[in-house]
Every structure is written in C-alpha cells, then in structure tokens.
Design an enzyme around this catalytic site. Structure first.
Site, PDB file in Angstrom:
ATOM      1  N   ARG A  37     -24.091 -27.275 -16.186  1.00 51.99           N
ATOM      2  CA  ARG A  37     -23.013 -26.361 -15.528  1.00 51.99           C
ATOM      3  C   ARG A  37     -21.947 -26.086 -16.301  1.00 51.99           C
ATOM      4  O   ARG A  37     -21.062 -25.084 -16.167  1.00 51.99           O
ATOM      5  CB  ARG A  37     -22.350 -27.174 -14.391  1.00 51.99           C
ATOM      6  CG  ARG A  37     -23.401 -27.371 -13.430  1.00 51.99           C
ATOM      7  CD  ARG A  37     -22.905 -27.868 -12.063  1.00 51.99           C
ATOM      8  NE  ARG A  37     -24.022 -27.777 -11.104  1.00 51.99           N
ATOM      9  CZ  ARG A  37     -23.599 -28.291  -9.849  1.00 51.99           C
ATOM     10  NH1 ARG A  37     -22.227 -28.823  -9.431  1.00 51.99           N
ATOM     11  NH2 ARG A  37     -24.661 -28.315  -8.775  1.00 51.99           N
ATOM     12  N   ASP A 143      -9.142 -26.918   0.234  1.00 52.87           N
ATOM     13  CA  ASP A 143      -9.995 -27.117  -0.865  1.00 52.87           C
ATOM     14  C   ASP A 143      -9.317 -27.306  -2.320  1.00 52.87           C
ATOM     15  O   ASP A 143      -8.378 -27.010  -2.496  1.00 52.87           O
ATOM     16  CB  ASP A 143     -10.980 -25.908  -0.985  1.00 52.87           C
ATOM     17  CG  ASP A 143     -12.268 -26.366  -1.607  1.00 52.87           C
ATOM     18  OD1 ASP A 143     -13.292 -26.775  -0.709  1.00 52.87           O
ATOM     19  OD2 ASP A 143     -12.421 -26.597  -2.831  1.00 52.87           O
TER      20      ASP A 143
HETATM   21  C1  SAM Z   1     -20.737 -28.918  -0.244  1.00 55.07           C
HETATM   22  S1  SAM Z   1     -18.939 -28.097   0.109  1.00 55.07           S
HETATM   23  C2  SAM Z   1     -18.780 -28.414   1.741  1.00 55.07           C
HETATM   24  C3  SAM Z   1     -18.026 -27.315   2.427  1.00 55.07           C
HETATM   25  C4  SAM Z   1     -17.988 -27.800   4.102  1.00 55.07           C
HETATM   26  N1  SAM Z   1     -17.126 -28.642   4.462  1.00 55.07           N
HETATM   27  C5  SAM Z   1     -19.302 -27.911   4.505  1.00 55.07           C
HETATM   28  O1  SAM Z   1     -19.717 -28.828   5.025  1.00 55.07           O
HETATM   29  O2  SAM Z   1     -19.817 -26.981   4.602  1.00 55.07           O
HETATM   30  C6  SAM Z   1     -17.737 -29.255  -0.725  1.00 55.07           C
HETATM   31  C7  SAM Z   1     -16.398 -28.731  -1.182  1.00 55.07           C
HETATM   32  O3  SAM Z   1     -15.552 -29.968  -1.415  1.00 55.07           O
HETATM   33  C8  SAM Z   1     -14.654 -29.448  -2.219  1.00 55.07           C
HETATM   34  N2  SAM Z   1     -14.137 -30.636  -2.954  1.00 55.07           N
HETATM   35  C9  SAM Z   1     -14.797 -31.310  -3.765  1.00 55.07           C
HETATM   36  N3  SAM Z   1     -13.854 -32.335  -4.633  1.00 55.07           N
HETATM   37  C10 SAM Z   1     -12.945 -32.020  -3.797  1.00 55.07           C
HETATM   38  C11 SAM Z   1     -11.431 -32.758  -3.594  1.00 55.07           C
HETATM   39  N4  SAM Z   1     -11.511 -33.814  -4.693  1.00 55.07           N
HETATM   40  N5  SAM Z   1     -10.647 -32.381  -3.011  1.00 55.07           N
HETATM   41  C12 SAM Z   1     -10.703 -31.281  -2.215  1.00 55.07           C
HETATM   42  N6  SAM Z   1     -12.169 -30.738  -2.047  1.00 55.07           N
HETATM   43  C13 SAM Z   1     -12.926 -30.983  -2.977  1.00 55.07           C
HETATM   44  C14 SAM Z   1     -15.460 -28.426  -3.126  1.00 55.07           C
HETATM   45  O4  SAM Z   1     -14.561 -27.799  -4.099  1.00 55.07           O
HETATM   46  C15 SAM Z   1     -16.408 -27.684  -2.234  1.00 55.07           C
HETATM   47  O5  SAM Z   1     -15.692 -26.436  -1.738  1.00 55.07           O
END
Ligand code: SAM
Length: 275
Positions: A37, A143
């Site tokens: 990545r 996010d």
């Molecule tokens: C797999 S997506 C899930 C999106 C949505 N909640 C769903 O269930 O479809 C995970 C998201 O978590 C965010 N994320 C990861 N670490 C995070 C953090 N420490 N604080 C806030 N968001 C975070 C990522 O940027 C990503 O957009």
C-alpha cells in the site's frame, strides 16, 4: 524501477506510528500489505527506502503526509444501506424513538467513509418520518481521512456505487449526469443539508467537541474491527457517554461488544442500546 522492500525494522516503526496515531492495530503478518500500500507513495516522494519515508512522515508538521498514510492504510469499503437487518430494525423502532424525542434527532455516522452511510441515514429518515410533522434532525458524519470526506461532501457516485440502490431512491434523491462514458449520480441538496461533515479521529480526537450533544443513534460500523481490544473498549466507553438515555449503538455485523458492553443491552445482532 527498483522494487522497494519493507524491512522488518521499518515495518515495526510504521506499525507503532499507525497504532498510536490512527488506532489501527496491524499484526506482524501485515508487513506485505503495508509494503504494497505504501510503496507507490514512497517512490512518488522520491525516497529510497521505507526508513526514509518514516523519517519524512515523523518530521512532517503539516499533517499532509499523515493524511496520505491514513488514506492508504485504512479500508474505505462501504455501500448504501449496508447491513440490511439494521435498517429493518430501525424501521420498526422509529415511531417509538420519535415519540420519546419529540421530533428532535441527533445521529452520528462515526466512520462515514465516502458518505454512503450518512446519505443512507438521511434517505431513510426522509422515507419513513411521518410527513405531516416537522423534525429537527442533525446527522454528524466524521472520518479520519479527509480524502474520503471530500468525496462524501461532494456526494457524486458512479452507477457501480449505486448498483444496489433501489431505483425509487435514485429517482427521489439523486440527479443523473452523463460523464464521459458513464453516468454519475449527484446527491440532492435536500439530503446534503441534513448532514454536517467533519474530520475526526476516533482514537486521538478531542471528544470535548462532542460533549454538548446527546446522540440518539451512533453508527460506528466496520471500523472497530481494525482496532485492538483496549482501543475498542475506550471507544465504546466514549460512545456510552455521548449517547442519550436509551440511545442506540450500531456496529458492523462482523464486530461484537463482547466483554465491553458495560451499560449496553444487546437488542439484536450488532445493535446495542444504552441502559
Ligand atoms: C470500512 S470503512 C466503514 C465505512 C462505513 N462505516 C460502513 O460501515 O460502510 C472504515 C472507515 O473508517 C475510517 N477510519 C479508520 N480509522 C479511523 C479512526 N481512527 N478514526 C476515524 N475513522 C477511522 C476509514 O478512513 C474508513 O473510511
């Protein structure tokens, strides 16, 4: 161009940085994933090794590199009306919720990725709220990644992203625009105005900013899975404090609050209510 190899020592530095600043807990076997990545970014910066990249990352005070790193490391997969059973549950619970709240609703989509989750919440409310009353509704969508947040705020989706969306929703809440060889769907202003988008890191964020709100529902789906148990525990405690009486916490279907649901009552798979 020469292939960059992530050495174990370099991986350990990045692993610790990512854990501390994003909360994502990468097991030792994730070394190849991190290499895959980040390699393109390291090369684009003209750096010769992942060690040099780590030094660059730590020295960067602007936050730009941290932003690149979080976007490359996080998984942003999402979709409209993900976790179908939760929407069914919400449909049955909505009348009770509205009665209790006298028309005022505060909802948080706590890792909203490119916006499909908060727009699904907005569409759901537009569809199922009784039309003869007015409601005071605010959806907060946050996010850690400003890249996905920008996409969310733009609210423009490909036909592939909208593939599972009922045509009724597409017709009611999107406008269709031809773009090159495809069609793009633009979210309507009526949905956008229900949502406030903000950058917020669930692990290192300043929760005092949210203390004045008492949420009725928090969606924190498909992100806790990347955090280790102590981080998950701290997060669930935060959510407990931020939820109003009998507020709901929705998590991803592959996640669970086992061992940490103090004060939460399990209503259905991946749906918890504050007692
Ligand atoms: C797999 S997506 C899930 C999106 C949505 N909640 C769903 O269930 O479809 C995970 C998201 O978590 C965010 N994320 C990861 N670490 C995070 C953090 N420490 N604080 C806030 N968001 C975070 C990522 O940027 C990503 O957009």
């Amino acid at each position: 161009m020469q292939r960059l190899v992530l050495k174990r020592k370099e991986f350990m530095l990045l692993q610790a940085f990512i854990y501390e600043h994003i909360g994502i807990s990468l097991g030792d076997h994730k070394i190849y994933l991190v290499q895959a990545r980040l390699a393109k970014r390291v090369k684009a910066l003209g750096l010769e090794s992942f060690g040099a990249y780590y030094d660059f990352l730590v020295a960067d005070q602007s936050g730009v590199e941290f932003e690149y790193l979080s976007s490359l490391i996080s998984t942003n997969v999402t979709s409209f009306f993900r976790e179908a059973k939760q929407w069914e549950y919400l449909k049955s619970y909505l009348p009770t919720l509205l009665e209790k709240k006298e028309g005022k609703l505060r909802i948080w989509s706590a890792a909203c990725s490119s916006g499909e989750e908060p727009y699904s919440i907005a569409m759901f409310l537009k569809e199922y709220l009784p039309r003869d009353k007015t409601y005071d509704i605010k959806i907060l969508a946050t996010d850690v990644s400003s890249k996905v947040l920008k996409m969310a705020m733009r609210g423009v989706y490909t036909s592939k992203a909208c593939a599972n969306l009922d045509t009724h929703y597409l017709k009611s809440y999107f406008s269709e625009h031809p773009h090159e060889s495809q069609r793009l769907y633009h979210v309507s202003p009526s949905l956008k105005q229900m949502i406030v988008f903000r950058e917020f890191n669930l692990v290192t964020g300043d929760y005092r900013l949210l203390e004045s709100v008492r949420f009725d529902i928090i969606f924190c789906r498909n992100v806790m899975i990347y955090f280790d148990k102590p981080t998950q525990n701290r997060l669930v405690e935060r959510f407990y404090t931020l939820l109003g009486k009998e507020g709901y916490l929705f998590i991803g279907s592959s996640e669970a609050l086992t061992d940490m649901k103090k004060g939460f009552y399990s209503k259905s798979a991946s749906i918890y209510q504050k007692v």
